[in-house]
Write a protein that holds these residues in place. Structure first.
Motif, mmCIF file in Angstrom:
data_model
loop_
_atom_site.group_PDB
_atom_site.id
_atom_site.type_symbol
_atom_site.label_atom_id
_atom_site.label_comp_id
_atom_site.label_asym_id
_atom_site.label_seq_id
_atom_site.Cartn_x
_atom_site.Cartn_y
_atom_site.Cartn_z
ATOM 1 N N GLU A 193 0.910 -1.725 -0.571
ATOM 2 C CA GLU A 193 0.133 -0.413 0.229
ATOM 3 C C GLU A 193 1.135 1.403 0.227
ATOM 4 O OE1 GLU A 193 -1.995 3.285 1.453
ATOM 5 O OE2 GLU A 193 -0.672 2.398 2.715
ATOM 6 N N ARG A 194 2.156 1.263 0.556
ATOM 7 C CA ARG A 194 2.918 2.207 0.346
ATOM 8 C C ARG A 194 3.414 2.315 -0.637
ATOM 9 N NH1 ARG A 194 2.734 6.150 2.454
ATOM 10 N NH2 ARG A 194 5.162 6.437 2.678
ATOM 11 N N ILE A 195 4.096 1.451 -1.559
ATOM 12 C CA ILE A 195 4.399 1.347 -2.992
ATOM 13 C C ILE A 195 3.659 2.677 -3.517
ATOM 14 C CG2 ILE A 195 4.789 0.256 -5.312
ATOM 15 C CD1 ILE A 195 6.041 -1.396 -3.173
ATOM 16 N N GLY A 196 2.135 2.057 -3.377
ATOM 17 C CA GLY A 196 0.524 3.475 -4.069
ATOM 18 C C GLY A 196 1.368 4.601 -3.574
ATOM 19 N N ASP A 197 0.990 4.709 -2.532
ATOM 20 C CA ASP A 197 1.192 6.275 -1.838
ATOM 21 C C ASP A 197 2.847 6.562 -2.236
ATOM 22 O OD1 ASP A 197 -0.818 5.797 -0.169
ATOM 23 O OD2 ASP A 197 0.646 5.682 1.837
ATOM 24 N N HIS A 198 3.410 6.165 -2.466
ATOM 25 C CA HIS A 198 4.921 7.145 -2.930
ATOM 26 C C HIS A 198 5.224 6.586 -4.456
ATOM 27 C CE1 HIS A 198 8.048 6.289 0.350
ATOM 28 N NE2 HIS A 198 7.429 5.223 0.795
ATOM 29 N N CYS A 199 4.164 6.327 -5.654
ATOM 30 C CA CYS A 199 4.222 6.375 -6.428
ATOM 31 C C CYS A 199 3.047 7.948 -7.057
ATOM 32 C CB CYS A 199 3.043 5.296 -7.660
ATOM 33 S SG CYS A 199 4.179 3.763 -7.640
ATOM 34 N N GLY A 200 2.157 7.562 -6.121
ATOM 35 C CA GLY A 200 1.271 10.083 -6.062
ATOM 36 C C GLY A 200 2.065 10.578 -5.446
ATOM 37 N N ASN A 201 3.015 10.271 -4.751
ATOM 38 C CA ASN A 201 4.298 11.549 -4.578
ATOM 39 C C ASN A 201 5.814 11.541 -6.007
ATOM 40 O OD1 ASN A 201 3.915 11.190 -1.964
ATOM 41 N ND2 ASN A 201 5.136 9.975 -1.469
ATOM 42 N N ILE A 202 5.525 10.289 -6.529
ATOM 43 C CA ILE A 202 6.421 10.844 -7.382
ATOM 44 C C ILE A 202 5.120 11.674 -8.628
ATOM 45 C CG2 ILE A 202 7.048 9.212 -9.827
ATOM 46 C CD1 ILE A 202 7.901 7.145 -8.353
ATOM 47 N N VAL A 203 3.627 11.512 -8.688
ATOM 48 C CA VAL A 203 3.372 12.094 -9.770
ATOM 49 C C VAL A 203 2.894 13.363 -9.059
ATOM 50 C CG1 VAL A 203 0.625 12.605 -10.334
ATOM 51 C CG2 VAL A 203 1.829 10.124 -10.178
ATOM 52 N N GLU A 204 3.783 13.912 -8.339
ATOM 53 C CA GLU A 204 2.848 14.829 -7.767
ATOM 54 C C GLU A 204 4.397 15.986 -7.999
ATOM 55 O OE1 GLU A 204 2.545 14.898 -3.575
ATOM 56 O OE2 GLU A 204 0.532 14.091 -3.503
ATOM 57 N N GLU A 205 5.359 14.885 -8.086
ATOM 58 C CA GLU A 205 6.778 15.427 -8.603
ATOM 59 C C GLU A 205 6.855 15.967 -9.616
ATOM 60 O OE1 GLU A 205 8.859 17.186 -6.275
ATOM 61 O OE2 GLU A 205 7.698 16.569 -4.767
ATOM 62 N N ILE A 206 6.701 15.313 -10.497
ATOM 63 C CA ILE A 206 5.831 15.411 -12.498
ATOM 64 C C ILE A 206 5.302 16.775 -12.658
ATOM 65 C CG2 ILE A 206 5.385 14.266 -14.540
ATOM 66 C CD1 ILE A 206 5.783 11.586 -13.342
ATOM 67 N N VAL A 207 3.986 16.762 -11.481
ATOM 68 C CA VAL A 207 3.183 17.789 -12.303
ATOM 69 C C VAL A 207 3.995 19.175 -11.672
ATOM 70 C CG1 VAL A 207 0.636 19.003 -10.955
ATOM 71 C CG2 VAL A 207 0.715 16.605 -11.922
ATOM 72 N N PHE A 208 4.907 18.993 -10.057
ATOM 73 C CA PHE A 208 4.937 20.372 -9.895
ATOM 74 C C PHE A 208 6.116 21.026 -11.301
ATOM 75 C CE2 PHE A 208 9.015 21.962 -8.107
ATOM 76 C CZ PHE A 208 9.144 23.291 -7.624
ATOM 77 N N TYR A 209 6.915 19.648 -11.206
ATOM 78 C CA TYR A 209 8.552 20.456 -12.982
ATOM 79 C C TYR A 209 7.422 21.136 -13.809
ATOM 80 C CZ TYR A 209 10.362 18.822 -16.713
ATOM 81 O OH TYR A 209 10.179 18.431 -18.287
ATOM 82 N N VAL A 210 6.013 19.530 -14.531
ATOM 83 C CA VAL A 210 5.648 20.360 -15.895
ATOM 84 C C VAL A 210 4.854 21.494 -16.042
ATOM 85 C CG1 VAL A 210 4.342 19.480 -18.112
ATOM 86 C CG2 VAL A 210 5.830 18.094 -16.627
#
Length: 223
Positions: A193-210
């Motif tokens: 379940e935490r891996i899923g949360d971490h994937c969400g964190n990665i998405v947040e960083e991509i949205v921040f960058y783009v």
């Protein structure tokens, strides 16, 4: 091509290599768990050091890039995002190694396959691997429209996680000899379940960058 552009291309290539390594680690951890392959589990554990080395190298290179070139705007956002993404990938690598260690746990060698099926763990692995792959595509293509799909899939992971205690409670009531392993299995599902949360964190960083948008702590981010 500017020297700064060349350096950034090299940096992104390093992140891509780390990403592929972590994806491979997660896939092998999945196979080891579902087939009880102890040799494959040991391979995952031994390769964890490579993930750690990748993180340290990328973090150092990002710091050097900032110090040497003083990037601004989108270049700065990309550099900061890559640093956070590689740190998150390292955590996912840690969880993959934790899954492999569970395979080697002598207390859990005789857990029935039927319980794993009832817990829907194979589907959980499938969704998580898809999420991590989609995150990679989102960064490579700079397509933040994929974000909503990834957040939506995280809800599926959470649903499986929240259903697990009831399934385990019923099974352990009927098979008390498996209580110790059952508790460890619940911790393992928590790791997934935490891996899923971490994937969400990665998405947040991509949205921040783009898009220069901050999704952290935004409850409506999946919309």
């Amino acid at each position: 091509m500017k020297h700064t552009e060349q350096e950034m291309i090299l940096l992104k290539e390093e992140v891509n290599r780390m990403w592929q390594l972590v994806l491979s680690q997660l896939e092998k951890a999945r196979q080891a768990f579902l087939t009880n392959d102890t040799d494959l589990a040991r391979e995952v554990i031994s390769r964890e050091k490579r993930v750690d080395v990748c993180e340290l190298k990328i973090e150092s290179d990002c710091e050097n890039y900032i110090a040497l070139y003083s990037p601004v705007a989108i270049d700065l956002r990309l550099t900061l995002s890559l640093m956070k993404i590689c740190s998150t990938l390292e955590r996912i690598g840690d969880f993959a190694a934790g899954i492999a260690m569970h395979v080697l746990d002598e207390d859990c060698q005789d857990i029935p396959a039927s319980l794993i099926e009832k817990l829907d763990m194979e589907q959980m692995f499938t969704v998580l691997q898809g999420m991590l792959s989609d995150c990679y595509v989102a960064l490579e293509s700079e397509n933040t429209q994929i974000a909503g799909r990834i957040f939506s899939r995280d809800k599926e992971v959470n649903a499986i996680y929240h259903a697990a205690p009831k399934v385990l409670a019923q099974f352990l009531t009927e098979h008390p000899e498996h209580i110790y392993c059952g508790l460890k299995l619940l911790l393992l599902i928590r790791k997934l379940e935490r891996i899923g949360d971490h994937c969400g964190n990665i998405v947040e960083e991509i949205v921040f960058y783009v898009d220069a948008k901050v999704l952290k702590h935004n409850k409506s981010k999946a919309d």
